[in-house]
Motif scaffolding. Structure first.
Motif: not given
Length: 111
Positions: A42-47, A53-61, A86-100
């Motif tokens: 879970y990566w930090p999310v900054f406003f 720090l707004a929060g965090c978003a990311g992936l786990r197995p 939503l913005e953070a989730a879309l970035a994580v989705v893109a990362y998951a499919f493009e890089h993982m």
């Protein structure tokens, strides 16, 4: 940063808390271990308007060996309702499919 987010009773109530300081430290340790073992976290999310720090978003197995990951977003209450999740989730989705090379993603919520 972990205490600011997961130490918040409002945030932690949505993810199984409240958490003690020791539990927040243990959670952070698990995130670091997950990063080392699986190359996701879970990566930090900054406003960007206030650089806070707004929060965090990311992936786990989710299903290791099948390239299925769980997507999550945790935000501090002052950043709720602004479209950040939503913005953070879309970035994580893109990362998951493009890089993982994810085959699928799972997202749930705490009741």
């Amino acid at each position: 940063m972990a205490l600011t987010l997961w130490g918040s009773t409002e945030v932690s109530a949505l993810i199984g808390g409240p958490f003690t300081t020791a539990e927040v430290h243990a959670r952070l340790r698990r995130e670091i271990d997950t990063m080392n073992a699986h190359k996701v976290q879970y990566w930090p999310v900054f406003f960007l308007q206030d650089n806070e720090l707004a929060g965090c978003a990311g992936l786990r197995p989710y299903r290791t060996g099948e390239d299925v990951f769980e997507l999550g977003v945790h935000l501090r209450p002052s950043y709720w309702g602004q479209g950040i999740a939503l913005e953070a989730a879309l970035a994580v989705v893109a990362y998951a499919f493009e890089h993982m090379a994810a085959k699928s993603l799972f997202a749930g919520h705490h009741p």
